[in-house]
Design a protein around this motif. Sequence first.
Motif, PDB file in Angstrom:
ATOM      1  N   GLY A   1       0.820  -1.211   0.000  1.00 54.08           N
ATOM      2  CA  GLY A   1       0.000   0.000   0.000  1.00 54.08           C
ATOM      3  C   GLY A   1       0.845   1.248   0.000  1.00 54.08           C
ATOM      4  O   GLY A   1       2.067   1.208   0.172  1.00 54.08           O
ATOM      5  N   THR A   2       0.174   2.362  -0.176  1.00 55.17           N
ATOM      6  CA  THR A   2       0.810   3.665  -0.164  1.00 55.17           C
ATOM      7  C   THR A   2      -0.233   4.721   0.171  1.00 55.17           C
ATOM      8  O   THR A   2      -1.433   4.409   0.238  1.00 55.17           O
ATOM      9  CB  THR A   2       1.465   3.976  -1.530  1.00 55.17           C
ATOM     10  OG1 THR A   2       2.202   5.192  -1.428  1.00 55.17           O
ATOM     11  CG2 THR A   2       0.409   4.130  -2.609  1.00 55.17           C
ATOM     12  N   ASP A   3       0.218   5.925   0.385  1.00 54.78           N
ATOM     13  CA  ASP A   3      -0.680   7.048   0.643  1.00 54.78           C
ATOM     14  C   ASP A   3      -0.658   7.993  -0.548  1.00 54.78           C
ATOM     15  O   ASP A   3       0.419   8.392  -1.014  1.00 54.78           O
ATOM     16  CB  ASP A   3      -0.263   7.808   1.911  1.00 54.78           C
ATOM     17  CG  ASP A   3      -0.580   7.040   3.179  1.00 54.78           C
ATOM     18  OD1 ASP A   3      -1.501   6.198   3.132  1.00 54.78           O
ATOM     19  OD2 ASP A   3       0.100   7.266   4.197  1.00 54.78           O
ATOM     20  N   LEU A   4      -1.840   8.338  -1.028  1.00 58.64           N
ATOM     21  CA  LEU A   4      -1.988   9.309  -2.103  1.00 58.64           C
ATOM     22  C   LEU A   4      -2.385  10.655  -1.513  1.00 58.64           C
ATOM     23  O   LEU A   4      -2.938  10.733  -0.415  1.00 58.64           O
ATOM     24  CB  LEU A   4      -3.046   8.851  -3.109  1.00 58.64           C
ATOM     25  CG  LEU A   4      -2.875   7.457  -3.718  1.00 58.64           C
ATOM     26  CD1 LEU A   4      -4.026   7.148  -4.658  1.00 58.64           C
ATOM     27  CD2 LEU A   4      -1.545   7.358  -4.448  1.00 58.64           C
ATOM     28  N   SER A   5      -2.111  11.715  -2.250  1.00 58.54           N
ATOM     29  CA  SER A   5      -2.481  13.061  -1.818  1.00 58.54           C
ATOM     30  C   SER A   5      -2.990  13.831  -3.027  1.00 58.54           C
ATOM     31  O   SER A   5      -2.246  14.044  -3.994  1.00 58.54           O
ATOM     32  CB  SER A   5      -1.285  13.779  -1.190  1.00 58.54           C
ATOM     33  OG  SER A   5      -1.646  15.077  -0.750  1.00 58.54           O
ATOM     34  N   ALA A   6      -4.255  14.209  -2.982  1.00 64.54           N
ATOM     35  CA  ALA A   6      -4.872  14.912  -4.111  1.00 64.54           C
ATOM     36  C   ALA A   6      -4.389  16.351  -4.164  1.00 64.54           C
ATOM     37  O   ALA A   6      -4.225  17.008  -3.127  1.00 64.54           O
ATOM     38  CB  ALA A   6      -6.390  14.860  -3.995  1.00 64.54           C
ATOM     39  N   THR A   7      -4.170  16.845  -5.378  1.00 62.99           N
ATOM     40  CA  THR A   7      -3.708  18.221  -5.571  1.00 62.99           C
ATOM     41  C   THR A   7      -4.771  19.101  -6.211  1.00 62.99           C
ATOM     42  O   THR A   7      -4.555  20.312  -6.332  1.00 62.99           O
ATOM     43  CB  THR A   7      -2.456  18.234  -6.465  1.00 62.99           C
ATOM     44  OG1 THR A   7      -2.755  17.584  -7.713  1.00 62.99           O
ATOM     45  CG2 THR A   7      -1.313  17.492  -5.788  1.00 62.99           C
ATOM     46  N   ARG A   8      -5.904  18.529  -6.619  1.00 62.88           N
ATOM     47  CA  ARG A   8      -7.000  19.302  -7.208  1.00 62.88           C
ATOM     48  C   ARG A   8      -8.315  18.666  -6.798  1.00 62.88           C
ATOM     49  O   ARG A   8      -8.412  17.453  -6.628  1.00 62.88           O
ATOM     50  CB  ARG A   8      -6.912  19.309  -8.736  1.00 62.88           C
ATOM     51  CG  ARG A   8      -5.669  19.997  -9.284  1.00 62.88           C
ATOM     52  CD  ARG A   8      -5.955  21.438  -9.608  1.00 62.88           C
ATOM     53  NE  ARG A   8      -4.759  22.176 -10.015  1.00 62.88           N
ATOM     54  CZ  ARG A   8      -4.771  23.296 -10.694  1.00 62.88           C
ATOM     55  NH1 ARG A   8      -5.919  23.811 -11.084  1.00 62.88           N
ATOM     56  NH2 ARG A   8      -3.657  23.929 -10.992  1.00 62.88           N
ATOM     57  N   ARG A   9      -9.342  19.508  -6.646  1.00 63.90           N
ATOM     58  CA  ARG A   9     -10.672  18.976  -6.360  1.00 63.90           C
ATOM     59  C   ARG A   9     -11.301  18.415  -7.629  1.00 63.90           C
ATOM     60  O   ARG A   9     -10.863  18.699  -8.740  1.00 63.90           O
ATOM     61  CB  ARG A   9     -11.567  20.071  -5.794  1.00 63.90           C
ATOM     62  CG  ARG A   9     -11.305  20.424  -4.349  1.00 63.90           C
ATOM     63  CD  ARG A   9     -12.139  21.607  -3.896  1.00 63.90           C
ATOM     64  NE  ARG A   9     -11.674  22.843  -4.524  1.00 63.90           N
ATOM     65  CZ  ARG A   9     -12.308  23.454  -5.517  1.00 63.90           C
ATOM     66  NH1 ARG A   9     -13.434  22.955  -6.008  1.00 63.90           N
ATOM     67  NH2 ARG A   9     -11.833  24.574  -6.029  1.00 63.90           N
ATOM     68  N   GLY A  10     -12.328  17.606  -7.459  1.00 61.60           N
ATOM     69  CA  GLY A  10     -13.031  17.032  -8.606  1.00 61.60           C
ATOM     70  C   GLY A  10     -13.191  15.534  -8.443  1.00 61.60           C
ATOM     71  O   GLY A  10     -13.183  15.004  -7.321  1.00 61.60           O
ATOM     72  N   THR A  11     -13.339  14.844  -9.559  1.00 64.00           N
ATOM     73  CA  THR A  11     -13.488  13.391  -9.574  1.00 64.00           C
ATOM     74  C   THR A  11     -12.304  12.783 -10.294  1.00 64.00           C
ATOM     75  O   THR A  11     -12.062  13.078 -11.468  1.00 64.00           O
ATOM     76  CB  THR A  11     -14.793  12.975 -10.270  1.00 64.00           C
ATOM     77  OG1 THR A  11     -15.904  13.583  -9.591  1.00 64.00           O
ATOM     78  CG2 THR A  11     -14.954  11.463 -10.256  1.00 64.00           C
ATOM     79  N   ALA A  12     -11.554  11.937  -9.603  1.00 61.67           N
ATOM     80  CA  ALA A  12     -10.368  11.287 -10.163  1.00 61.67           C
ATOM     81  C   ALA A  12     -10.730   9.853 -10.539  1.00 61.67           C
ATOM     82  O   ALA A  12     -11.121   9.060  -9.675  1.00 61.67           O
ATOM     83  CB  ALA A  12      -9.222  11.315  -9.170  1.00 61.67           C
ATOM     84  N   ASP A  13     -10.623   9.510 -11.806  1.00 60.54           N
ATOM     85  CA  ASP A  13     -10.938   8.164 -12.289  1.00 60.54           C
ATOM     86  C   ASP A  13      -9.736   7.246 -12.122  1.00 60.54           C
ATOM     87  O   ASP A  13      -8.587   7.646 -12.316  1.00 60.54           O
ATOM     88  CB  ASP A  13     -11.346   8.199 -13.760  1.00 60.54           C
ATOM     89  CG  ASP A  13     -12.625   8.994 -13.986  1.00 60.54           C
ATOM     90  OD1 ASP A  13     -13.502   8.952 -13.091  1.00 60.54           O
ATOM     91  OD2 ASP A  13     -12.743   9.666 -15.026  1.00 60.54           O
ATOM     92  N   ILE A  14     -10.025   5.984 -11.782  1.00 65.61           N
ATOM     93  CA  ILE A  14      -9.015   4.924 -11.747  1.00 65.61           C
ATOM     94  C   ILE A  14      -9.294   4.025 -12.944  1.00 65.61           C
ATOM     95  O   ILE A  14     -10.334   3.371 -13.014  1.00 65.61           O
ATOM     96  CB  ILE A  14      -9.072   4.129 -10.441  1.00 65.61           C
ATOM     97  CG1 ILE A  14      -8.898   5.063  -9.238  1.00 65.61           C
ATOM     98  CG2 ILE A  14      -8.012   3.039 -10.412  1.00 65.61           C
ATOM     99  CD1 ILE A  14      -8.968   4.362  -7.902  1.00 65.61           C
ATOM    100  N   ASP A  15      -8.372   3.994 -13.907  1.00 62.81           N
ATOM    101  CA  ASP A  15      -8.621   3.326 -15.190  1.00 62.81           C
ATOM    102  C   ASP A  15      -8.277   1.849 -15.183  1.00 62.81           C
ATOM    103  O   ASP A  15      -9.051   1.019 -15.672  1.00 62.81           O
ATOM    104  CB  ASP A  15      -7.832   4.031 -16.311  1.00 62.81           C
ATOM    105  CG  ASP A  15      -8.194   5.499 -16.414  1.00 62.81           C
ATOM    106  OD1 ASP A  15      -9.390   5.817 -16.237  1.00 62.81           O
ATOM    107  OD2 ASP A  15      -7.298   6.327 -16.656  1.00 62.81           O
ATOM    108  N   ALA A  16      -7.112   1.488 -14.677  1.00 65.07           N
ATOM    109  CA  ALA A  16      -6.677   0.094 -14.799  1.00 65.07           C
ATOM    110  C   ALA A  16      -5.697  -0.242 -13.688  1.00 65.07           C
ATOM    111  O   ALA A  16      -5.041   0.631 -13.104  1.00 65.07           O
ATOM    112  CB  ALA A  16      -6.024  -0.140 -16.171  1.00 65.07           C
TER     113      ALA A  16
END
Length: 471
Positions: free
Chosen positions: A150-165
């Motif tokens: 595992g890891t930790d992600l950090s969003a840099t912009r608001r909105g909806t982030a899609d996970i493709d594959a």
Amino acid sequence: RRSDRRSPFDPMYADIGPPPHLCSAKTGRNSGLTALLPTIRTARIVALAAPLALVIALVAPGAWLVVPVAAAVLLVLTLIDAARAGRLADWQLDHDNDVEIGQPAALRVSADLTGKAGAVRAALSLDPRMAPGGRVALDLRPDHGAWSGGTDLSATRRGTADIDALWIAWDGPWGLGGRQKRIALDRAIRIWPDLSPIRSQPLQALLRDAELGLINRRRRGEGTQFEALTEYQAGMDRRRIDWKASARHAALYARENEAERNNQIVFAFDCGQAMCEPIDGLPRLDRAVSAGLTAAYVALKGGDRTMLFGFARRPVLASPFVSETRGFARLQQAAAGLDYMQGEEANYTLALATLSARLKRRSLVVLFSDFSDTTAAELMIESLARLTKRHAVVFVTLEDRELAGFTEAEPDSIDHMARAVTADALARQRQLVLTRLRRMGVDVIEAPHEHVGFALIDHYLALRAQEAIAG
């Protein structure tokens, strides 16, 4: 599979903002095709063997059969090793379905393999606002009979982030051959404004105050809103005597007032080019939204009404007034819809005129903005001058540390000296604009992004205590 943890955007739990709920993305166990691939070790063996094959061809041409036989043996060993690696029996991807911008979001990948794998890796293709370059790579390690990492992600912009594959690759026990499987995903992570200041201990301690707590205490004897009449007693302020009521009753009566709680607070956000510039990794707009929502939460706790207003070249958002903390989720959703208007300059004349037309009574207007040139600053000053005739106005801007760093740094070259002189001129123009705003009655708050929210709350409470909002 969904967890029972509640989302912080559930209106019933918006007051405390628990951590985002966990979502698990999982598809069919045998869906998709598995590719057989050589590993990096095999590629290195081939690269080292190529010069050796050339030497054999030059020194002993009759022994050329050794080269294709060795290549065939390496190919067979690679296929055997890939077969011993087994197949992917099960997999799981766990991530937060709702995250806050700038806050760590946990992501974990698990894989169940039937063979004897030597090394297991995973990679994700997702929206660049969640990871630099739109790619996340993980090394999976043995964990109770499976492989996980595992890891930790950090969003840099608001909105909806899609996970493709999702890609999962695993090597055989010899490290010569391996397998790789691509799993198509249709997942999304919703990125919301940062509400961590609301959950901070200093703010929670403030909200436990009798005036701003869960039960608002009616404070008689203060403020301007009439509460009741009482018989005049020695020591009371004579200015509180109601002479008309005293004449009707043939006795002295004094007015008891209470602090007004139904003030209108408007948080206006400039979504133009200047507010889209990053500061410490996040856009200025998101720093402002976090501070504005924190102050809005305190205002709702104090019994006031709040709304959000966003603009760039034209107004883009005007939420209705919210009067209770259980409606705070509506403000969160409205703030999440504030888009980044890159390439557009703020039209203060149109935006503030539109806002003034919507407000039917005196309100407190908190404007989050920034300016990059004197022309835009002049238009902003003219628009705010008209707004201050009817409303109380607070101008909030973030302290420009980068500009201060250029002016304070010791120049060691001509380029650095020119940069310092330019930065000093911009800083002087900025302070001149802020001084002009203060002189015409606008309250100015300039602070670092980590302190601007609490500075705004302190200023709001001071205005409220002075009864300066309602006039």
